[in-house]
Design a protein around this motif. Structure first.
Motif, mmCIF file in Angstrom:
data_model
loop_
_atom_site.group_PDB
_atom_site.id
_atom_site.type_symbol
_atom_site.label_atom_id
_atom_site.label_comp_id
_atom_site.label_asym_id
_atom_site.label_seq_id
_atom_site.Cartn_x
_atom_site.Cartn_y
_atom_site.Cartn_z
ATOM 1 N N UNK A 29 0.827 -1.206 0.000
ATOM 2 C CA UNK A 29 0.000 0.000 0.000
ATOM 3 C C UNK A 29 0.859 1.253 0.000
ATOM 4 N N UNK A 30 1.677 1.388 1.016
ATOM 5 C CA UNK A 30 2.537 2.560 1.177
ATOM 6 C C UNK A 30 3.927 2.130 1.608
ATOM 7 N N UNK A 31 4.956 2.690 0.967
ATOM 8 C CA UNK A 31 6.324 2.546 1.472
ATOM 9 C C UNK A 31 6.580 3.731 2.374
ATOM 10 N N UNK A 32 7.049 3.467 3.596
ATOM 11 C CA UNK A 32 7.250 4.561 4.544
ATOM 12 C C UNK A 32 8.634 4.473 5.174
ATOM 13 N N UNK A 33 9.130 5.600 5.730
ATOM 14 C CA UNK A 33 10.403 5.549 6.441
ATOM 15 C C UNK A 33 10.257 4.743 7.737
ATOM 16 N N UNK A 34 11.375 4.395 8.357
ATOM 17 C CA UNK A 34 11.333 3.548 9.552
ATOM 18 C C UNK A 34 10.959 4.351 10.798
ATOM 19 N N UNK A 35 9.735 4.819 10.804
ATOM 20 C CA UNK A 35 9.222 5.567 11.958
ATOM 21 C C UNK A 35 8.091 4.771 12.577
ATOM 22 N N UNK A 36 7.800 5.043 13.842
ATOM 23 C CA UNK A 36 6.751 4.287 14.527
ATOM 24 C C UNK A 36 5.384 4.918 14.257
ATOM 25 N N UNK A 37 4.452 4.108 13.805
ATOM 26 C CA UNK A 37 3.121 4.616 13.483
ATOM 27 C C UNK A 37 2.025 3.824 14.202
ATOM 28 N N UNK A 38 0.876 4.446 14.324
ATOM 29 C CA UNK A 38 -0.274 3.805 14.985
ATOM 30 C C UNK A 38 -1.557 4.130 14.216
ATOM 31 N N UNK A 39 -2.606 3.376 14.521
ATOM 32 C CA UNK A 39 -3.927 3.640 13.945
ATOM 33 C C UNK A 39 -4.284 2.659 12.850
ATOM 34 N N UNK A 40 -5.556 2.564 12.498
ATOM 35 C CA UNK A 40 -6.064 1.651 11.466
ATOM 36 C C UNK A 40 -5.545 0.235 11.732
ATOM 37 N N UNK A 41 -5.674 -0.213 12.966
ATOM 38 C CA UNK A 41 -5.261 -1.563 13.338
ATOM 39 C C UNK A 41 -3.906 -1.625 14.035
ATOM 40 N N UNK A 42 -3.039 -0.660 13.747
ATOM 41 C CA UNK A 42 -1.686 -0.671 14.344
ATOM 42 C C UNK A 42 -1.733 -0.084 15.750
ATOM 43 N N UNK A 43 -0.995 -0.708 16.666
ATOM 44 C CA UNK A 43 -1.121 -0.344 18.074
ATOM 45 C C UNK A 43 0.160 0.168 18.700
ATOM 46 N N UNK A 44 -0.021 0.819 19.853
ATOM 47 C CA UNK A 44 1.070 0.986 20.792
ATOM 48 C C UNK A 44 0.602 0.303 22.077
#
Ligand code: IMP
Ligand code: MG
Length: 187
Positions: free
Chosen positions: A149-164
């Motif tokens: 879907x998306x190539x992203x840099x190695x940063x921490x992300x959350x939302x749309x199923x992704x958690x912290x």
């Protein structure tokens, strides 16, 4: 869109729901033209991929598609532990079938590789991977996912199923951890 705070950390808006929906549709078309006539089995990797898998599975609109679930855990807090625990197994017979692994994000690639190795012992016809997000700079093992879907840099992300730590999965948009800025840069 506003910033959100979890576990004392601030996250800023990163990918809006409209943009997610657009890329999900694009991936669905790619999957449909690639394996639409093969009665594919979608294998959703829980927990993170549940929301993406629901949207992607619907969008693909393949008459004879099936979906099943497996559960892995590799992350503690904000970093990969490097080892993957299988918490819920795969019961389906996948011999001779086309399997599409559905992941929320491929980071180090350890989970993906573990899964490919596990599936390979059960003689599928073909295994492909669809991931909403891909951090190419973090990839240490395995091939590039077939559908991204998306190539992203190695940063921490959350939302749309992704958690912290199991929080923030219910956000409709994706947020990225805000970098600390020096005082003079904030002025
Ligand atoms: P990998 O095995 O290192 O590729 O990591 C795969 C799993 O780690 C993903 O399926 C996610 O559950 C989790 N993960 C990786 N990056 C992130 C992130 O930026 N935010 C939240 N979870 C992540
Ligand atoms: Mg995951």
């Amino acid at each position: 869109m506003d910033e959100v705070t979890f576990k004392g950390l601030t996250f800023e808006p990163y990918i809006r729901r409209e943009e997610i929906a657009k890329q999900v549709q694009r991936m669905a078309q790619e999957i449909k033209s690639d394996c639409g006539d093969e009665n594919p089995l979608f294998l959703c990797v829980l927990n993170g991929a549940f929301m993406f898998a629901a949207d992607l599975f619907r969008a693909c609109d393949i008459h004879d598609a099936e979906i099943t679930f497996i559960r892995f855990k590799s992350y503690e807090g904000m970093s990969s532990t490097g080892s993957v625990k299988q918490i819920m197994g795969l019961n389906e017979n996948i011999e001779g079938r086309t399997v599409i692994i559905v992941e929320d994000i491929v980071d180090t690639g350890v989970t993906a590789q573990e899964l490919r190795n596990l599936l390979a012992t059960r003689n599928p016809k073909e295994v492909k991977m669809a991931t909403l997000l891909f951090k190419p700079a973090s990839l240490t093992v395995g091939p590039r996912p077939e559908f991204v879907g998306f190539e992203i840099p190695s940063k921490f992300i959350i939302g749309y199923g992704l958690d912290i730590d199991e929080l923030a999965r219910n956000l409709s948009d994706i947020y990225v951890l805000k970098e600390d800025k020096k005082d003079d840069e904030q002025a």
